[in-house]
Design a protein around this motif. Sequence first.
Motif, PDB file in Angstrom:
ATOM      1  N   GLY A   1       0.791  -1.217   0.000  1.00  0.00           N
ATOM      2  CA  GLY A   1       0.000   0.000   0.000  1.00  0.00           C
ATOM      3  C   GLY A   1       0.826   1.270   0.000  1.00  0.00           C
ATOM      4  O   GLY A   1       0.464   2.265  -0.648  1.00  0.00           O
ATOM      5  N   LYS A   2       1.942   1.269   0.722  1.00  0.00           N
ATOM      6  CA  LYS A   2       2.767   2.472   0.807  1.00  0.00           C
ATOM      7  C   LYS A   2       3.359   2.831  -0.549  1.00  0.00           C
ATOM      8  O   LYS A   2       3.347   4.005  -0.965  1.00  0.00           O
ATOM      9  CB  LYS A   2       3.883   2.256   1.830  1.00  0.00           C
ATOM     10  CG  LYS A   2       4.729   3.487   2.081  1.00  0.00           C
ATOM     11  CD  LYS A   2       5.755   3.224   3.173  1.00  0.00           C
ATOM     12  CE  LYS A   2       6.593   4.483   3.436  1.00  0.00           C
ATOM     13  NZ  LYS A   2       7.592   4.243   4.522  1.00  0.00           N
ATOM     14  N   VAL A   3       3.877   1.836  -1.249  1.00  0.00           N
ATOM     15  CA  VAL A   3       4.446   2.075  -2.573  1.00  0.00           C
ATOM     16  C   VAL A   3       3.359   2.527  -3.549  1.00  0.00           C
ATOM     17  O   VAL A   3       3.567   3.434  -4.367  1.00  0.00           O
ATOM     18  CB  VAL A   3       5.138   0.795  -3.084  1.00  0.00           C
ATOM     19  CG1 VAL A   3       5.597   0.968  -4.533  1.00  0.00           C
ATOM     20  CG2 VAL A   3       6.313   0.439  -2.194  1.00  0.00           C
ATOM     21  N   LYS A   4       2.189   1.914  -3.460  1.00  0.00           N
ATOM     22  CA  LYS A   4       1.084   2.302  -4.345  1.00  0.00           C
ATOM     23  C   LYS A   4       0.668   3.755  -4.126  1.00  0.00           C
ATOM     24  O   LYS A   4       0.347   4.469  -5.086  1.00  0.00           O
ATOM     25  CB  LYS A   4      -0.105   1.372  -4.132  1.00  0.00           C
ATOM     26  CG  LYS A   4       0.085  -0.023  -4.697  1.00  0.00           C
ATOM     27  CD  LYS A   4      -1.172  -0.855  -4.520  1.00  0.00           C
ATOM     28  CE  LYS A   4      -1.015  -2.230  -5.138  1.00  0.00           C
ATOM     29  NZ  LYS A   4      -2.232  -3.056  -4.984  1.00  0.00           N
ATOM     30  N   THR A   5       0.657   4.190  -2.874  1.00  0.00           N
ATOM     31  CA  THR A   5       0.285   5.574  -2.582  1.00  0.00           C
ATOM     32  C   THR A   5       1.271   6.550  -3.218  1.00  0.00           C
ATOM     33  O   THR A   5       0.874   7.580  -3.776  1.00  0.00           O
ATOM     34  CB  THR A   5       0.233   5.812  -1.060  1.00  0.00           C
ATOM     35  OG1 THR A   5      -0.728   4.920  -0.487  1.00  0.00           O
ATOM     36  CG2 THR A   5      -0.165   7.245  -0.750  1.00  0.00           C
ATOM     37  N   ILE A   6       2.558   6.221  -3.157  1.00  0.00           N
ATOM     38  CA  ILE A   6       3.586   7.072  -3.774  1.00  0.00           C
ATOM     39  C   ILE A   6       3.371   7.150  -5.289  1.00  0.00           C
ATOM     40  O   ILE A   6       3.392   8.238  -5.884  1.00  0.00           O
ATOM     41  CB  ILE A   6       4.997   6.536  -3.452  1.00  0.00           C
ATOM     42  CG1 ILE A   6       5.269   6.655  -1.952  1.00  0.00           C
ATOM     43  CG2 ILE A   6       6.053   7.291  -4.254  1.00  0.00           C
ATOM     44  CD1 ILE A   6       6.565   5.998  -1.506  1.00  0.00           C
ATOM     45  N   PHE A   7       3.140   5.999  -5.913  1.00  0.00           N
ATOM     46  CA  PHE A   7       2.947   5.980  -7.360  1.00  0.00           C
ATOM     47  C   PHE A   7       1.609   6.600  -7.755  1.00  0.00           C
ATOM     48  O   PHE A   7       1.481   7.098  -8.884  1.00  0.00           O
ATOM     49  CB  PHE A   7       3.059   4.556  -7.897  1.00  0.00           C
ATOM     50  CG  PHE A   7       4.462   4.157  -8.247  1.00  0.00           C
ATOM     51  CD1 PHE A   7       4.946   4.335  -9.531  1.00  0.00           C
ATOM     52  CD2 PHE A   7       5.303   3.618  -7.288  1.00  0.00           C
ATOM     53  CE1 PHE A   7       6.240   3.980  -9.857  1.00  0.00           C
ATOM     54  CE2 PHE A   7       6.607   3.257  -7.598  1.00  0.00           C
ATOM     55  CZ  PHE A   7       7.086   3.439  -8.895  1.00  0.00           C
ATOM     56  N   LEU A   8       0.623   6.576  -6.868  1.00  0.00           N
ATOM     57  CA  LEU A   8      -0.645   7.242  -7.155  1.00  0.00           C
ATOM     58  C   LEU A   8      -0.429   8.739  -7.317  1.00  0.00           C
ATOM     59  O   LEU A   8      -0.925   9.359  -8.268  1.00  0.00           O
ATOM     60  CB  LEU A   8      -1.654   6.967  -6.032  1.00  0.00           C
ATOM     61  CG  LEU A   8      -3.031   7.624  -6.170  1.00  0.00           C
ATOM     62  CD1 LEU A   8      -3.764   7.093  -7.396  1.00  0.00           C
ATOM     63  CD2 LEU A   8      -3.864   7.386  -4.904  1.00  0.00           C
ATOM     64  N   VAL A   9       0.324   9.336  -6.409  1.00  0.00           N
ATOM     65  CA  VAL A   9       0.627  10.770  -6.492  1.00  0.00           C
ATOM     66  C   VAL A   9       1.474  11.066  -7.727  1.00  0.00           C
ATOM     67  O   VAL A   9       1.205  12.021  -8.469  1.00  0.00           O
ATOM     68  CB  VAL A   9       1.346  11.241  -5.207  1.00  0.00           C
ATOM     69  CG1 VAL A   9       1.770  12.700  -5.334  1.00  0.00           C
ATOM     70  CG2 VAL A   9       0.448  11.046  -3.992  1.00  0.00           C
ATOM     71  N   LEU A  10       2.502  10.241  -7.961  1.00  0.00           N
ATOM     72  CA  LEU A  10       3.360  10.436  -9.129  1.00  0.00           C
ATOM     73  C   LEU A  10       2.566  10.269 -10.429  1.00  0.00           C
ATOM     74  O   LEU A  10       2.805  10.986 -11.408  1.00  0.00           O
ATOM     75  CB  LEU A  10       4.519   9.440  -9.103  1.00  0.00           C
ATOM     76  CG  LEU A  10       5.556   9.627  -7.989  1.00  0.00           C
ATOM     77  CD1 LEU A  10       6.600   8.512  -8.052  1.00  0.00           C
ATOM     78  CD2 LEU A  10       6.222  10.996  -8.081  1.00  0.00           C
TER      79      LEU A  10
END
Length: 222
Positions: A149-158
């Motif tokens: 989830g943490k990595v997905k949140t970063i890529f969601l913003v990017l």
Amino acid sequence: MPQVTSFLHLWVSLSITNTVIVVDGGDQIAANLACLLIPLCVTDPRVNQWSAPKLPGRPGINVFCNVALFFIQVQAAIIYLNAGIGKLYTVEWKEGTALYYWISHTIIGAPDWLRNIYETATLSDWVTLLTWGVIIFEIGMFACIFANGKVKTIFLVLGFLFHFLIILTHGLLSFFFSMAALLVIYLDDANHSVRIINGLKNRIRLSCAVFVKPALPLKNQY
């Protein structure tokens, strides 16, 4: 009423894809997404998506909906994998100069004011790093299907930032909204976007209540 409007949404999306003369990838993604969302919308007992669920979890329906969500996530992953790997078959992308040509294109390139800013990088050695950065980013978006989830949140913003820059550079406005919707379903496992919107709604209501409510006399405030 998603049970009804989902079919109307699909009808409009397919009509646009099949009849509009100039179609971009966002129109096709919108049609596919509207189709894959129908199982979730039809089985949703709520009046709208902002209402809290009134019924307890239904195992059979949950499995059915999770399968539909899985296909949406696979669709998103394949889109980014195809975008990243497909660029490797083009000489300009392999050489690291493609961004310069896309940005400087006289028809679909960036507007003059933005091109002048971009060229500080695209006319330098940085162009290779930026060009390959796009490829790596898109392959990374594909790999998010296996991420936490943490990595997905970063890529969601990017991802939002990446597609917003495409609006500024190439003017693909509808493409941004299609991809933003797809990214929310693909990467927002914890429904952070829904929580953010609900939080904003509550803050707006609170602000309106404070604004509308008559102020107490000064002597009663202490």
